[in-house]
Design an enzyme around this catalytic site. Structure first.
Site, mmCIF file in Angstrom:
data_model
loop_
_atom_site.group_PDB
_atom_site.id
_atom_site.type_symbol
_atom_site.label_atom_id
_atom_site.label_comp_id
_atom_site.label_asym_id
_atom_site.label_seq_id
_atom_site.Cartn_x
_atom_site.Cartn_y
_atom_site.Cartn_z
ATOM 1 N N SER A 31 10.749 -22.020 50.180
ATOM 2 C CA SER A 31 10.640 -23.349 50.812
ATOM 3 C C SER A 31 11.083 -24.479 49.896
ATOM 4 O O SER A 31 10.532 -24.654 48.803
ATOM 5 C CB SER A 31 9.190 -23.625 51.210
ATOM 6 O OG SER A 31 8.772 -22.751 52.206
ATOM 7 N N HIS A 62 13.990 -24.077 55.335
ATOM 8 C CA HIS A 62 14.651 -22.768 55.241
ATOM 9 C C HIS A 62 15.888 -22.798 56.121
ATOM 10 O O HIS A 62 15.786 -22.821 57.342
ATOM 11 C CB HIS A 62 13.721 -21.652 55.735
ATOM 12 C CG HIS A 62 12.565 -21.388 54.830
ATOM 13 N ND1 HIS A 62 12.520 -20.296 53.997
ATOM 14 C CD2 HIS A 62 11.433 -22.080 54.618
ATOM 15 C CE1 HIS A 62 11.387 -20.325 53.326
ATOM 16 N NE2 HIS A 62 10.703 -21.396 53.676
ATOM 17 N N HIS A 84 8.788 -15.262 57.525
ATOM 18 C CA HIS A 84 7.413 -15.035 57.066
ATOM 19 C C HIS A 84 6.610 -14.244 58.091
ATOM 20 O O HIS A 84 6.867 -14.323 59.295
ATOM 21 C CB HIS A 84 6.697 -16.368 56.820
ATOM 22 C CG HIS A 84 7.384 -17.265 55.848
ATOM 23 N ND1 HIS A 84 8.448 -18.071 56.212
ATOM 24 C CD2 HIS A 84 7.173 -17.482 54.532
ATOM 25 C CE1 HIS A 84 8.855 -18.749 55.150
ATOM 26 N NE2 HIS A 84 8.105 -18.413 54.121
ATOM 27 N N TYR A 86 3.668 -15.011 58.994
ATOM 28 C CA TYR A 86 2.950 -15.943 59.893
ATOM 29 C C TYR A 86 3.817 -16.454 61.044
ATOM 30 O O TYR A 86 3.315 -17.014 62.009
ATOM 31 C CB TYR A 86 2.346 -17.125 59.113
ATOM 32 C CG TYR A 86 3.346 -18.037 58.430
ATOM 33 C CD1 TYR A 86 4.132 -18.927 59.150
ATOM 34 C CD2 TYR A 86 3.487 -18.019 57.053
ATOM 35 C CE1 TYR A 86 5.050 -19.751 58.532
ATOM 36 C CE2 TYR A 86 4.397 -18.838 56.408
ATOM 37 C CZ TYR A 86 5.176 -19.701 57.157
ATOM 38 O OH TYR A 86 6.080 -20.490 56.520
ATOM 39 N N GLU A 87 5.128 -16.272 60.934
ATOM 40 C CA GLU A 87 6.003 -16.680 62.038
ATOM 41 C C GLU A 87 5.938 -15.674 63.191
ATOM 42 O O GLU A 87 6.546 -15.906 64.238
ATOM 43 C CB GLU A 87 7.448 -16.814 61.549
ATOM 44 C CG GLU A 87 7.636 -17.965 60.574
ATOM 45 C CD GLU A 87 9.044 -18.018 60.000
ATOM 46 O OE1 GLU A 87 9.950 -18.477 60.709
ATOM 47 O OE2 GLU A 87 9.240 -17.599 58.840
ATOM 48 N N ALA A 114 7.272 -21.197 47.167
ATOM 49 C CA ALA A 114 6.428 -22.364 46.941
ATOM 50 C C ALA A 114 4.986 -21.876 47.012
ATOM 51 O O ALA A 114 4.651 -21.070 47.878
ATOM 52 C CB ALA A 114 6.683 -23.400 48.028
ATOM 53 N N MET A 215 2.268 -17.535 50.849
ATOM 54 C CA MET A 215 2.341 -16.789 52.114
ATOM 55 C C MET A 215 3.575 -15.898 52.197
ATOM 56 O O MET A 215 4.045 -15.599 53.298
ATOM 57 C CB MET A 215 2.359 -17.783 53.283
ATOM 58 C CG MET A 215 1.249 -18.827 53.232
ATOM 59 S SD MET A 215 1.471 -20.091 54.498
ATOM 60 C CE MET A 215 0.187 -21.276 54.045
ATOM 61 N N SER A 216 4.101 -15.497 51.064
ATOM 62 C CA SER A 216 5.359 -14.718 51.126
ATOM 63 C C SER A 216 5.499 -13.788 49.929
ATOM 64 O O SER A 216 4.518 -13.443 49.270
ATOM 65 C CB SER A 216 6.546 -15.688 51.143
ATOM 66 O OG SER A 216 6.673 -16.353 49.907
ATOM 67 N N ASN A 239 1.641 -27.790 45.017
ATOM 68 C CA ASN A 239 0.391 -28.544 45.260
ATOM 69 C C ASN A 239 -0.721 -27.803 44.542
ATOM 70 O O ASN A 239 -0.584 -26.616 44.212
ATOM 71 C CB ASN A 239 0.096 -28.610 46.771
ATOM 72 C CG ASN A 239 0.011 -27.229 47.392
ATOM 73 O OD1 ASN A 239 1.021 -26.544 47.535
ATOM 74 N ND2 ASN A 239 -1.186 -26.822 47.756
ATOM 75 N N HIS A 253 2.742 -29.381 54.516
ATOM 76 C CA HIS A 253 4.094 -28.863 54.257
ATOM 77 C C HIS A 253 5.004 -29.926 53.634
ATOM 78 O O HIS A 253 5.913 -29.602 52.870
ATOM 79 C CB HIS A 253 4.693 -28.316 55.561
ATOM 80 C CG HIS A 253 5.932 -27.484 55.360
ATOM 81 N ND1 HIS A 253 5.968 -26.390 54.507
ATOM 82 C CD2 HIS A 253 7.188 -27.582 55.888
ATOM 83 C CE1 HIS A 253 7.187 -25.862 54.524
ATOM 84 N NE2 HIS A 253 7.944 -26.568 55.349
HETATM 85 N N1 HPA Z 1 -1.488 -22.250 49.899
HETATM 86 C C1 HPA Z 1 -0.744 -21.283 50.474
HETATM 87 N N2 HPA Z 1 0.574 -21.307 50.508
HETATM 88 C C2 HPA Z 1 1.209 -22.340 49.940
HETATM 89 C C3 HPA Z 1 0.501 -23.380 49.325
HETATM 90 C C4 HPA Z 1 -0.920 -23.326 49.309
HETATM 91 O O1 HPA Z 1 -1.616 -24.212 48.775
HETATM 92 N N3 HPA Z 1 1.420 -24.257 48.846
HETATM 93 C C5 HPA Z 1 2.642 -23.758 49.184
HETATM 94 N N4 HPA Z 1 2.515 -22.600 49.840
#
Ligand code: HPA
Length: 280
Positions: A31, A62, A84, A86-87, A114, A215-216, A239, A253
């Site tokens: 990402s 993406h 992903h 989750y998609e 990310a 998440m990947s 973050n 996001h």
């Molecule tokens: N949590 C999960 N996935 C993420 C995060 C997060 O804080 N930041 C970027 N992808």
């Protein structure tokens, strides 16, 4: 959906029709980290939609194209954006591109993502070398290697104690230090998403030894190891995971994509250094 070798070969055939490049190194850009793909020399671009079986990315940040070209004198294939779990894609669909890259002759896979920082020493914008992972998605019964095993693709049971290639990790540290960039190192926790973590989950993940959460990546890592590839992976810390209630902010996001701008030049310098070192 279960794919077979025929499906991977059909996808690889379409890609080969569009390029004469024979990449040995595959790169997956997460990402907001896609910029490096623009810098390839003599690039051939294949949109994912043109490749049969290839999962389309539906997430902002993406772009959804495969770029083949030269990077630091090495032929590489770059996945600009990924699909992903989750998609709604199955773990087999998420990892379809890794199988195709193997079919193209890729023997080293470098992945980026990310991630949220769990380690309290981390800052937004840090790059973390992944040295191990905790795979909650796999533990919950969503491992891409479940189902019939084709011995031509890899063994039934795969050891996981040497997943992130030691030599490549050393090369990454060398490249970072040559570029004057601080490189963090730690454990990546893979969750399904798309929800970010609750404060209680963040505290739990930290207690379990996680340094970054995302998440990947791990699904792709498992399939790459199954296929005998060497693996190197990085998290860009976009973050800091929020570990207390009523912090007055929430993960989102936009901040993930925003921090990508900080991370891209650092990650790029490290990746270029690794490729240069590999060519030596
Ligand atoms: N949590 C999960 N996935 C993420 C995060 C997060 O804080 N930041 C970027 N992808």
């Amino acid at each position: 959906m279960t794919f077979t070798r025929k499906d991977f070969a059909a996808a690889a055939r379409v890609i080969r029709e569009r390029t004469s490049l024979e990449p040995r190194i595959g790169l997956v850009l997460g990402s907001g980290l896609g910029h490096l793909a623009d810098t390839l020399v003599d690039a051939d671009v294949v949109p994912y939609r043109d490749i049969p079986g290839w999962p389309q990315s539906t997430v902002e940040g993406h772009r959804g194209e495969l770029v083949l070209g030269m990077l630091e004198g090495q032929p590489v294939v770059v996945q600009r954006g990924r699909a992903h779990f989750y998609e709604g894609y199955t773990p087999q669909q998420v990892t379809f591109p890794v199988r195709v890259m193997r079919e193209l002759g890729v023997t080293t896979l470098i992945l980026t993502n990310a991630a949220g920082g769990l380690n309290p020493d981390f800052h937004v914008g840090d790059v973390m070398l992944i040295n191990d992972h905790i795979n909650f998605v796999g533990m919950a019964g969503n491992n891409p290697l479940m189902g019939p095993n084709d011995p031509e693709l890899g063994q039934r049971f795969i050891g996981m104690s040497q997943t992130y290639d030691r030599k490549l990790r050393q090369e990454a540290h060398r490249a970072a230090s040559e570029a004057g960039i601080t490189l963090r190192e730690g454990v990546y926790v893979c969750l399904s998403g798309p929800t970010f973590e609750t404060p209680a989950e963040v505290r739990m993940l930290r207690m379990l030894g996680g340094d970054a959460v995302g998440m990947s990546t791990v699904h792709e890592v498992l399939v790459a190891r199954h296929g005998g590839m060497r693996v190197l992976a990085f998290s860009g810390i976009t973050n800091l995971a929020i570990d207390r209630l009523d912090a007055g902010a929430d993960a989102n996001h936009e901040e993930v994509l925003e921090a990508g701008r900080l991370i891209v030049p650092r990650l790029e310098a490290i990746l270029r250094g690794v490729l240069r070192n590999m060519a030596e």
